[in-house]
Design a protein around this motif. Sequence first.
Motif, PDB file in Angstrom:
ATOM      1  N   PRO A 214       0.807  -1.237   0.000  1.00 26.88           N
ATOM      2  CA  PRO A 214       0.000   0.000   0.000  1.00 26.88           C
ATOM      3  C   PRO A 214       0.836   1.283   0.000  1.00 26.88           C
ATOM      4  O   PRO A 214       0.458   2.275  -0.620  1.00 26.88           O
ATOM      5  N   LEU A 215       1.994   1.258   0.670  1.00 24.74           N
ATOM      6  CA  LEU A 215       2.815   2.463   0.734  1.00 24.74           C
ATOM      7  C   LEU A 215       3.508   2.775  -0.588  1.00 24.74           C
ATOM      8  O   LEU A 215       3.762   3.940  -0.897  1.00 24.74           O
ATOM      9  N   VAL A 216       3.838   1.746  -1.355  1.00 21.72           N
ATOM     10  CA  VAL A 216       4.508   1.993  -2.641  1.00 21.72           C
ATOM     11  C   VAL A 216       3.529   1.960  -3.812  1.00 21.72           C
ATOM     12  O   VAL A 216       3.945   2.073  -4.963  1.00 21.72           O
ATOM     13  N   PHE A 295      -0.295  11.851   0.663  1.00 20.14           N
ATOM     14  CA  PHE A 295      -1.327  11.388   1.584  1.00 20.14           C
ATOM     15  C   PHE A 295      -1.291   9.881   1.799  1.00 20.14           C
ATOM     16  O   PHE A 295      -1.972   9.381   2.668  1.00 20.14           O
ATOM     17  N   VAL A 296      -0.493   9.186   0.972  1.00 15.52           N
ATOM     18  CA  VAL A 296      -0.513   7.733   1.077  1.00 15.52           C
ATOM     19  C   VAL A 296       0.849   7.135   1.395  1.00 15.52           C
ATOM     20  O   VAL A 296       0.969   5.953   1.574  1.00 15.52           O
ATOM     21  N   THR A 297       1.894   7.954   1.403  1.00 16.14           N
ATOM     22  CA  THR A 297       3.208   7.410   1.729  1.00 16.14           C
ATOM     23  C   THR A 297       3.795   8.091   2.938  1.00 16.14           C
ATOM     24  O   THR A 297       3.467   9.217   3.235  1.00 16.14           O
ATOM     25  N   VAL A 298       4.677   7.407   3.587  1.00 16.14           N
ATOM     26  CA  VAL A 298       5.369   7.995   4.720  1.00 16.14           C
ATOM     27  C   VAL A 298       6.760   8.361   4.252  1.00 16.14           C
ATOM     28  O   VAL A 298       7.518   7.514   3.806  1.00 16.14           O
ATOM     29  N   GLY A 299       7.087   9.630   4.335  1.00 17.17           N
ATOM     30  CA  GLY A 299       8.393  10.088   3.864  1.00 17.17           C
ATOM     31  C   GLY A 299       9.298  10.380   5.018  1.00 17.17           C
ATOM     32  O   GLY A 299       9.114   9.926   6.121  1.00 17.17           O
ATOM     33  N   GLY A 300      10.289  11.227   4.724  1.00 24.73           N
ATOM     34  CA  GLY A 300      11.239  11.598   5.749  1.00 24.73           C
ATOM     35  C   GLY A 300      12.501  10.784   5.645  1.00 24.73           C
ATOM     36  O   GLY A 300      12.685   9.983   4.747  1.00 24.73           O
ATOM     37  N   LYS A 301      13.389  10.970   6.583  1.00 23.73           N
ATOM     38  CA  LYS A 301      14.659  10.269   6.559  1.00 23.73           C
ATOM     39  C   LYS A 301      14.450   8.806   6.926  1.00 23.73           C
ATOM     40  O   LYS A 301      13.965   8.481   7.987  1.00 23.73           O
ATOM     41  N   GLY A 302      14.816   7.961   5.998  1.00 23.97           N
ATOM     42  CA  GLY A 302      14.729   6.552   6.304  1.00 23.97           C
ATOM     43  C   GLY A 302      16.026   6.063   6.899  1.00 23.97           C
ATOM     44  O   GLY A 302      17.000   6.768   6.990  1.00 23.97           O
ATOM     45  N   ARG A 303      16.055   4.826   7.298  1.00 20.13           N
ATOM     46  CA  ARG A 303      17.306   4.251   7.795  1.00 20.13           C
ATOM     47  C   ARG A 303      17.448   2.876   7.167  1.00 20.13           C
ATOM     48  O   ARG A 303      16.492   2.316   6.624  1.00 20.13           O
TER      49      ARG A 303
END
Length: 584
Positions: A214-216, A295-303
């Motif tokens: 769902p996120l991608v 609105f459907v993905t979570v962004g920001g700095k990943g690890r």
Amino acid sequence: MTLSFPTMPVRSASTGSQRHHMLRWTVLAALLVALFLLVVQPLGWILYNSLHDDDTGLWTLGNYRQIFASATLMKPVLNSLLLASAVAVLSTLLGVPLAWLVARTDLPGRWFIRVLTLAAFVTPSFIGALGWILLAAPNSGWLNVGWRAVTGSQAPLMNIYTMTGTIFVCAIYTVPYTFTMVSSALDEMAVELEDAATTLGSGVVRTMITVTIPLVMPAVLVSFILSFIQGMTLFGVPAFLLTPSGTLVVTTKLAEFYQLFPPALFLSAAYCLPLVIVTGGLFYARHKILGRKQFVTVGGKGRAGRLIRLKTWRLPALAFALVVPVTAVVLPYVAIVLVSLSKAWGLGPVPGNLTFHWYRWAIIENTETQHAIVNSLLYAAVAASVCVLLGIIVAYIVERRLLRCAGLLAALVTIPIIIPGIVLSVGFFSAYTRPPLNFYGTGTIVIAAFVATFLPIAYSQAGSILKGISPDLERAARSVGASEGRAFTAITVPLMRGGLVAAWLLVFIPIMRELSVAIFLVSPKTNVMTTLIYNYKDGGNYEAVCAASTLLLAATLMIVLLARFITEGAARRRRNAACLGDVP
């Protein structure tokens, strides 16, 4: 005695302001003229010609009636829709799992698979089709010859000259679009959500279905649309694989119109517009999907998240992951190189059949190939430079909001992204092969068509770079008396240098491998490598075709390596400068 003070500074400031405004309007006028000639006029001629009759020259809607009433003309449209749909589905089924395996699992050889998949991205698809002709032509293809020798069967193992074979070849060279977009989405996605699901007892498959996919999904949908557009607009692969069997798609039917005497220019213009409507609608859908991505993905700095252990599935997963690299790169490359080294490719790669004759012929003895190599490099270099120049100027005006009509400039620059290359070729042929300009047979028309086609790439790249550069430095320069032009050239351009080199290479590389844009515009004197290979293939001299194709592939891959070297070097210098405190 009365003292009088000179008024020169006031007049000078006024004159400077006038010159400033004059410069702005001069730049605007020059940009509008350039974009009118590159974009508006070719597309305008397509529309104008589509409303005229080829025989009488009178205004008519008969071309559109003829298209929709004729089964002969509608069949290629339906074939294109079938090809595009199948390519999009197959690319998604191959590309999405491949991206997940490379980005999220302990799959062996992930770096190698990623590199080979990106090599498929820079490989011209029609050269891949050539490789598969050598491998899977029903009578002479090496795989079929080997199959008959081993099994004694009279029937071929596969026939590449079919719609199924064309779908397969188009799909394996479209998978990199899906792979790149989905793997980028996976790399940017915060893996804490997957870890949280796992902590709560969710298994690998359930986590992938309920969290990861769902996120991608926006990236999957966008890549599906891009794959569909590729399937609709490709010319080289259908021309190589479907034309021998008499099966036509929209792009090859357009080429057929130009082979008539006299060419059906007005009917071909009408035949272009349904293709433009389909691609334009799909790009609009792509824009809407990307617009909702936040609105459907979570962004920001990943690890770097923990890799999923495949355990007993490692070998089956590796076999699946190697499908695209092997079929899109390894097998076709090997076939093309071996044939280029053969005296007669039908004899096979045996010691007595090997020779460097065709490379010597292509590089030293054959003037056509020499001119095509020079033309390819020259046209690509000039077109890429013009694209970057126009792209950075328009992007600067738009990003800094220097003119009220900045939105119009942005729209004109980005319109070509929805126009298939072969349609732009039709437009340039209609607009610039007649008096008073009559550029047919010159390098000017080829370069202009390349500029129009790839200008959106340069503009998009320049805009992305400018978004990362604060305008405060420019304001500071203007506050101490520098003009906008001086601030731009002395401050902004040096800060963009590394990005501009990357933008130039991003335009140069696809121009080197572009066929459909040049196909109607070149003459024997202005042939480029892609059109020369296309013409050689029609002559049946596969050894010469493969030598020319190997030279093109080698040049393209060397340019890609150069681009990687330059961009990685620039990034390394920025990191070192940041560590030393030289840059914020």
